[in-house]
Design an enzyme around this catalytic site. Sequence first.
Site, PDB file in Angstrom:
ATOM      1  N   HIS A   1     -23.877   2.807  21.169  1.00 16.04           N
ATOM      2  CA  HIS A   1     -24.553   3.869  20.430  1.00 16.04           C
ATOM      3  C   HIS A   1     -25.073   4.977  21.329  1.00 16.04           C
ATOM      4  CE1 HIS A   1     -24.467   1.027  17.092  1.00 16.04           C
ATOM      5  NE2 HIS A   1     -24.659   2.054  16.311  1.00 16.04           N
ATOM      6  N   GLY A   2     -25.347   4.668  22.562  1.00 17.86           N
ATOM      7  CA  GLY A   2     -25.830   5.754  23.409  1.00 17.86           C
ATOM      8  C   GLY A   2     -26.272   5.284  24.762  1.00 17.86           C
TER       9      GLY A   2
END
Lengths: 452, 358
Positions: free
Chosen positions: A304-305
Amino acid sequence: MASWNKKKWLLLVASYLFYAAWSPAFVLLLWLSTLIDWYVAKGIETSNSPRRKSVYLTLSLFVNIGLLVFFKYGTFFLTSMEPIFGTGLASSIIPFEIVLPVGISFYTFQTLSYTLDVYRGTLGTSKSLRDFALYVTFFPQLVAGPIVRASDFLPQCETKPKVDKNQIGWGLFLITLGLFEKVVLADFFMAPSADMVFGWKRGALSPTDSWIGALAFSGQMFFDFAGYSTCAIGAALCLGFALPDNFRFPYAASGFSDFWQRWHISLSSWLRDYLYISLGGNRKGSLRTMANLFITMLLGGLWHGAAWTFVGWGCLHGAFLVAERAAIRIMGSFAVWKTTAGISFLRLTTWILVVLSWVLFRSQTFEHANLQFLAMFGLVTDGTSILPTIEILKVLVCSLGLLSFHWLLANTTLERTIQRLPQSVVLITWAAMLVTIILAQGGNNAFIYFQF
Amino acid sequence: MPSSISNSSDMKRIVPEQDWIRLATRAVCITFFALFIWEMYWRSQGYAPTLNDSKEAWSLVREQIDSGPKRTVLIGASRMLYDFDLYVWQKARSELPLQLSTVGTNGSIYLKHLAEETDFRGLLLVGITPPLLFVPEGLPVETPTQAIDFYKRFTIAQRLSHYLYTPSDLAFGFLQETDLPLQKLFERAPISNRLDAKMPPRLPPHFLELDFNRQGGMTTKMEQDPKYQELVQNIWTPLFTPPPPPPHLSPEKFKELFMRHVDEVIQATRHQIEQIRKRGGRVVFIRFPSSHNVRMLEDKFAPRKYFWDRLVNEGKPDQAIHFEDYEQLQRFRCPEWSHLTRADAREFTRELLNLLTL
């Protein structure tokens, strides 16, 4: 057939133009990923030597994961090593700002699934580079999914679809529904409170504000992402393509295994099929199963990041899944879990734990998340109140509506529900969605998942 | 679990049985009718179509500096947006200035950007609203920072989106973004807040109208309606009153820290002016009129001696024009104590042109 080929070319060019409208230069990355995996898959299929197949697969993994690591995680990993190697490590090795190409997390996973399926022998290679390029670049799902499997998409390219008026109409309804979820439910109802609470940098907030902020972000996250997926499915339908569901009323999940079969289904199934099963799945004993679950969710969080809070969020879900497995072994056979009260208890517990995990996902730092958790559980006495009453009411009303809809529709589909409704109700709902989308006017807020 | 796919071996989505084309047509008709009623209501309330002050509109003006670094550029807050008439200037000097001012903005952010990140070397007119120039955080800093960041990543898609939306902005009053989106309407709901809740200041409605060149101006309602002017006057008082010091700082310590910040801003301003001057550019400070309580608050919290005078003496712009220093600039009336009417803005600009030595 000639006109269908022409339409596919048109769709392909339109998809590249769509992506180039964000950044023309990064179309080159799309081409790189497409061409590498096209030739790698051909190489795997035509090669007789298992060793050579592995080499081809490694090349595909190297390029796709390499792109992700460079663009998404390069600066993050180097910055994380600075406490050991000294400040300035990241800027000395990468002395320029790296722009994250939109959709890279999605299309690299998509092309990887193609080469992995060919390697496993579950899929034959595509006969048409154009069709394969269209699979990678298809604009409705290019920037934020669903992550589509080649086995689902490529057969649809082979024959011209019969698109009737009702399919287009239903597609338009889904686009409206998706925009309503994003513009009205996510951006109007939920985002203001979430932004105020998570943007507050002057110490702790009151318990009320902290809980409302957590609820708000939980709702915003669902409506924003599900809204995009619904738009993508609707747009694809209008063009004659079927994309898979990405959400199935996840806040009605009665446990975390159930949650991950309802939330971001295309990612969770990708992680299950290509990571969890590759690690051994549940075939190597319960301890190894739990470790595999945990690793899969940790990497899912990292997907996700580039931030440790995302990793923390993934670890939390890994821990929930592991704990659930252990709990099922001890208490899974109790009859109470099949009663309405038992199911409601499981759903409520799952939802509350999911809401708490979103705090970690949204917080900039662990310190900020920690402060918010302390406030939520009343362990901070001098928290500030910042939310206007109207925003609190908006979040509560919308959250109640969201939970109600999910619980009511948990075991059915949107299509079946719509089919049962009188035409007048569908009409009023559609018109009301259109009007409120226009009145909300949007706030120039990008879809949250564009940043992944 | 039930699926929306009809057949697991054949990827085909289920389409609910309804007459979808008829539904779509009727839904669109109902929508148009509802929006027509909505538009008529807001027109009756005095709202006319206007361009919205979007980041795209700002970027389209900003990018003209790259191709015309010797242009005349205006930066500052709403007074520079309202009280300066671009077309009066254009008629006098045969050049349309580039308006980069934004409402409630710390203009030093734009000054820093032009000095350090562009090749700008034209004439820069800086509207100085003393309290705003020294605000260290919050919206006055976020607004210009976001505008600049948006410009740096201004994509083709955003540009196309702006061109697509602009005709509808010019056709419909209800698309006015500062007062009429659902979010803004709900903020005005008569629901009392918690006693201890810290609420952000409320901004005045009917505040701004804008054209393609970002020429701002007072709405007709604001110019003509005394009750509305009084409403806005009452909004200015909390907006122009700085918040109390944080509880962990004594008033003396807070003042010391703030004045240190003021020193830093003045030093930075001087450095940025020198950078522009070295390239051949020139910088003029302008203090637009204010009156009554607004002027009293400005004099109380940002007295001329410690702010404007210091900025001019130590920042060393090429010219500085304070409305208090010129009789011809003191005859203007601010209906809501802070901005000029459109007619007065034209007159004020003519007087400015006469006073400018550059």
